[in-house]
Design a protein around this motif. Structure first.
Motif, PDB file in Angstrom:
ATOM      1  N   SER A 113       0.868  -1.183   0.076  1.00  0.00           N
ATOM      2  CA  SER A 113      -0.021   0.085   0.162  1.00  0.00           C
ATOM      3  C   SER A 113       0.910   1.369  -0.012  1.00  0.00           C
ATOM      4  O   SER A 113       0.463   2.338  -0.479  1.00  0.00           O
ATOM      5  CB  SER A 113      -0.962  -0.066   1.204  1.00  0.00           C
ATOM      6  OG  SER A 113      -0.022   0.024   2.442  1.00  0.00           O
TER       7      SER A 113
ATOM      8  N   GLU B  31       1.901   2.534   2.632  1.00  0.00           N
ATOM      9  CA  GLU B  31       1.754   3.343   4.124  1.00  0.00           C
ATOM     10  C   GLU B  31       3.077   3.144   4.802  1.00  0.00           C
ATOM     11  O   GLU B  31       3.691   2.204   4.998  1.00  0.00           O
ATOM     12  CB  GLU B  31       0.588   2.348   5.025  1.00  0.00           C
ATOM     13  CG  GLU B  31       0.515   2.822   6.338  1.00  0.00           C
ATOM     14  CD  GLU B  31      -0.603   2.013   7.286  1.00  0.00           C
ATOM     15  OE1 GLU B  31      -0.694   2.360   8.559  1.00  0.00           O
ATOM     16  OE2 GLU B  31      -0.941   0.965   6.722  1.00  0.00           O
ATOM     17  N   THR B  32       3.490   4.245   5.376  1.00  0.00           N
ATOM     18  CA  THR B  32       4.605   4.352   6.032  1.00  0.00           C
ATOM     19  C   THR B  32       4.351   4.535   7.669  1.00  0.00           C
ATOM     20  O   THR B  32       3.789   5.740   7.730  1.00  0.00           O
ATOM     21  CB  THR B  32       5.609   5.315   5.562  1.00  0.00           C
ATOM     22  OG1 THR B  32       5.918   4.921   4.352  1.00  0.00           O
ATOM     23  CG2 THR B  32       7.051   5.472   6.390  1.00  0.00           C
ATOM     24  N   LYS B  33       4.982   4.041   8.686  1.00  0.00           N
ATOM     25  CA  LYS B  33       4.988   4.369  10.193  1.00  0.00           C
ATOM     26  C   LYS B  33       6.339   4.649  10.583  1.00  0.00           C
ATOM     27  O   LYS B  33       7.107   4.067  10.338  1.00  0.00           O
ATOM     28  CB  LYS B  33       4.199   3.480  10.891  1.00  0.00           C
ATOM     29  CG  LYS B  33       2.689   3.208  10.372  1.00  0.00           C
ATOM     30  CD  LYS B  33       2.244   2.048  11.531  1.00  0.00           C
ATOM     31  CE  LYS B  33       0.742   1.853  11.001  1.00  0.00           C
ATOM     32  NZ  LYS B  33      -0.069   0.816  11.739  1.00  0.00           N
TER      33      LYS B  33
END
Length: 325
Positions: free
Chosen positions: A177, A179-181
């Protein structure tokens, strides 16, 4: 009759012992691959330290990783290039252009898919590479500065973890996706390693003198292990109970109990350790220092062998690739 049978049995036992001895005597020795940044090469070393051969890999060799089948060696080698070496033939067989992504550093290989991950400093990014087609498939922003290392997450999770050394963070990036944290771990995080069950990621922080434990389900730090000075790389023992890591400022390789979350023991090495990796049988840790490579038994916690390159030039990282015979 009994005497004849006894002699025949004795001969059989002797033959078995002789065959066992010969198989051990003529068993092919493991070959060790050392990376030399200054010499721009990968060097093949015997257990006795004899230089068996070299392969020139680029102007600035930094990190290397084995393919899942251990037939290929991948490494970041030039300003915008990754290099592929065929281990058995000792040949550089290809390069992968990283295009406008420059200053490649850490490299990781997905054991399940064979896909390669490389981090670059200019700009800060994570590249996913198809090694068979030798192309960059995707690029992600690491949302930090000085990315230096990358570790793939648990099998099937699609997560990759990038240590942003200058930012003091780890970027957890979902390669599906995007998505980065961002996870704050400590000062100068380095090469991380995954627990045996994939539930935890261990991140050595060289300037904080600790190892952050990241919960890979929650993507946050769940605990810290206080270490000696300058932890730089780490491996997990086969049982999954002990973490081993190099202390670059103390000339030690330390052991931490993962259940107790604390350092419990160490082994002194004669020179500053710069990296460590597991042996192919997972019974020992290979420690590259500014002088030699030392093999430390995980069970006895003692140095069992020294590999001193016969040409006198040290290596910055070392991997055991088994026999080439």
């Amino acid at each position: 009759m009994r005497l004849i049978c006894g002699i025949m049995c004795l001969n059989m036992r002797r033959r078995a012992l002789l065959l066992s001895f010969l198989s051990r005597a003529f068993a092919a020795e493991s070959v060790y691959l050392g990376l030399r940044s200054a010499g721009e090469q990968v060097v093949y070393l015997s257990a006795a330290g004899q230089v068996l051969g070299t392969v020139r890999v680029g102007q600035v060799a930094h990190h290397m990783a084995l393919s899942p089948d251990k037939r290929r060696l991948y490494m970041t080698a030039d300003e915008a290039t990754a290099t592929i070496v065929d281990i058995a033939s000792r040949r550089r067989i290809g390069d992968i252009s990283l295009s406008d992504n420059r200053r490649p550093r850490g490299i990781g290989v997905n054991a399940a898919t064979g896909e390669i991950a490389i981090v670059t400093e200019q700009p800060s990014g994570l590249l996913l590479i198809d090694p068979s087609r030798r192309i960059v498939r995707k690029r992600y922003d690491t949302k930090g500065s000085g990315p230096a290392n990358v570790t793939f997450g648990p099998a099937g999770s699609s997560w990759a973890y990038v240590s942003n050394t200058a930012s003091g963070t780890v970027a957890a990036i979902h390669t599906g996706s995007g998505e980065t944290k961002i996870i704050r771990t400590g000062d100068r995080p380095g090469g991380s390693t995954l627990s045996s069950d994939g539930k935890e990621l261990y991140v050595p922080n060289q300037a904080s003198d600790n190892i952050a434990i990241v919960d890979t389900a929650k993507q946050q730090v769940s605990a810290n292990i206080i270490t000696g000075k300058g932890p730089v790389s780490a491996v997990v023992d086969p049982a999954g109970k002990t973490l081993l890591y190099a202390l670059s400022k103390e000339r030690r390789v330390a052991f931490a109990d993962l259940q107790q979350r604390q350092q419990t023991d160490y082994v002194l090495v004669p020179a500053d350790p710069v990296s460590c990796s597991l042996s192919t049988d997972h019974r020992s840790v290979l420690v590259a220092t500014t002088g030699s490579v030392y093999i430390i038994s995980i069970a006895s916690r003692r140095i069992t062998a020294e590999i001193k390159p016969s040409d006198g030039f040290p290596v910055g990282a070392v991997l055991e690739c088994g026999s080439l015979a």
